[in-house]
Enzyme design. Structure first.
Site, PDB file in Angstrom:
ATOM      1  N   HIS A 198     -33.337 -35.263  23.988  1.00  0.00           N
ATOM      2  CA  HIS A 198     -34.617 -35.390  23.268  1.00  0.00           C
ATOM      3  C   HIS A 198     -34.315 -36.034  21.923  1.00  0.00           C
ATOM      4  O   HIS A 198     -33.267 -35.759  21.324  1.00  0.00           O
ATOM      5  CB  HIS A 198     -35.211 -34.005  22.955  1.00  0.00           C
ATOM      6  CG  HIS A 198     -36.090 -33.415  24.014  1.00  0.00           C
ATOM      7  ND1 HIS A 198     -36.166 -32.053  24.223  1.00  0.00           N
ATOM      8  CD2 HIS A 198     -36.980 -33.985  24.880  1.00  0.00           C
ATOM      9  CE1 HIS A 198     -37.042 -31.811  25.195  1.00  0.00           C
ATOM     10  NE2 HIS A 198     -37.546 -32.957  25.602  1.00  0.00           N
ATOM     11  N   CYS A 244     -36.571 -27.387  17.963  1.00  0.00           N
ATOM     12  CA  CYS A 244     -37.206 -27.161  19.272  1.00  0.00           C
ATOM     13  C   CYS A 244     -38.144 -25.963  19.246  1.00  0.00           C
ATOM     14  O   CYS A 244     -39.094 -25.901  20.017  1.00  0.00           O
ATOM     15  CB  CYS A 244     -36.153 -26.895  20.340  1.00  0.00           C
ATOM     16  SG  CYS A 244     -34.930 -28.168  20.509  1.00  0.00           S
TER      17      CYS A 244
HETATM   18  N1  ARG Z   1     -34.444 -25.999  28.091  1.00  0.00           N
HETATM   19  C1  ARG Z   1     -35.342 -26.876  27.427  1.00  0.00           C
HETATM   20  C2  ARG Z   1     -35.440 -28.175  28.181  1.00  0.00           C
HETATM   21  O1  ARG Z   1     -34.432 -28.646  28.645  1.00  0.00           O
HETATM   22  C3  ARG Z   1     -34.903 -27.097  26.018  1.00  0.00           C
HETATM   23  C4  ARG Z   1     -35.888 -27.868  25.201  1.00  0.00           C
HETATM   24  C5  ARG Z   1     -35.408 -28.117  23.808  1.00  0.00           C
HETATM   25  N2  ARG Z   1     -36.458 -28.601  23.010  1.00  0.00           N
HETATM   26  C6  ARG Z   1     -36.384 -29.634  22.175  1.00  0.00           C
HETATM   27  N3  ARG Z   1     -37.408 -29.891  21.410  1.00  0.00           N
HETATM   28  N4  ARG Z   1     -35.338 -30.436  22.160  1.00  0.00           N
HETATM   29  O2  ARG Z   1     -36.502 -28.740  28.325  1.00  0.00           O
END
Ligand code: ARG
Length: 263
Positions: free
Chosen positions: A162, A256
């Protein structure tokens, strides 16, 4: 923010997740509460979204939408395991915000996971990531909905899947990022737009040191990210460390867990 009441690692959709490693649920809740208290102690208003059983990743509330100027571009999750989260966020904006406009997306996008905003750069620009989760078509869709220029950046390292794991906004105009998380062309775009950016290295990014929340003065980041803390201090900000070891097991940290509301 959404409490990790039902947080587990029961599927693996990013390289940090390992279903064989057990999450300490009580510790996750305690660490989450300390992040919430850190924000409120700094004078920020935190709204809490109720956690829903069966949505273990809902604690990563940044992924549920992206708002600018009171206009909300909703999320559409890439993986079915998280799909149900989008409606929870939509309901939040309907109930808790007055006169905000909510747009349900057609394109796959994971909200603030892959979108961020700099109000003071070029009159207000959006930076957007793609490569792992958000479809590049969502960048054009967001630009049409928000009426702000959207700069597309290609992520190339699966560990930094991300945008918010590889780049963070420090204040209205300044960013910090880990260059190698981006394609060579996107690195050139970032260098052109932000010649004065604070550059992070791989170990900063691996400590989730870029997954930070800044109010322009205080920079809240994971405790493990000590070197990144020194870097932001040297750049004139005040680092505030919070231990989010349990949330890291799901592949996320401070940023996150916080969806920023931009009225
Ligand atoms: N387990 C989640 C996923 O893989 C983690 C998300 C992390 N969020 C972020 N904003 N980077 O989607």
């Amino acid at each position: 923010m959404c409490p990790p009441e039902h947080f587990t690692v029961e599927y693996a959709i990013n390289p940090w997740m390992d279903t064989k490693i057990a999450v300490d649920g009580a510790l996750a809740l305690k660490q989450w509460a300390s992040l919430r208290d850190t924000l409120t102690d700094l004078g920020h208003l935190v709204h809490v979204l109720d956690a829903r059983p069966g949505l273990p990743d809902m604690v990563y509330s940044a992924n549920g939408a992206f708002s600018v100027d009171g206009t909300v571009y909703g999320a559409r999750f890439k993986y079915p395991q998280r799909a149900g989260e989008a409606d929870e966020h939509r309901a939040f904006y309907a109930e808790k915000t007055d006169n905000w406009r909510f747009f349900a997306p057609e394109q796959v996008n994971e909200g603030e996971g892959d979108f961020t905003y700099l109000p003071g750069a070029y009159g207000g620009i959006v930076l957007a990531g793609y490569g792992f989760r958000t479809d590049p078509a969502a960048h054009a869709e967001a630009q049409e909905i928000l009426g702000r220029p959207v700069i597309s950046l290609k992520l190339v390292d699966p560990a930094f899947y991300h945008l918010d794991t590889a780049l963070a906004v420090l204040d209205d105009r300044h960013v910090t990022y880990y260059p190698e998380a981006f394609s060579p062309a996107s690195q050139r775009v970032l260098a052109q737009l932000f010649p004065d950016a604070l550059l992070a290295d791989r170990s900063d990014a691996e400590a989730f040191g870029l997954n930070l929340v800044s109010d322009g003065r205080h920079v809240i980041l994971n405790t493990e990210a000590t070197a990144m803390g020194h870097k932001v201090r040297a750049a004139g900000y005040l680092p505030v460390h919070v231990n989010l070891s349990e949330l890291k097991l799901g592949g996320g940290s401070v940023k996150c867990a916080v969806a920023e509301l931009r009225p």
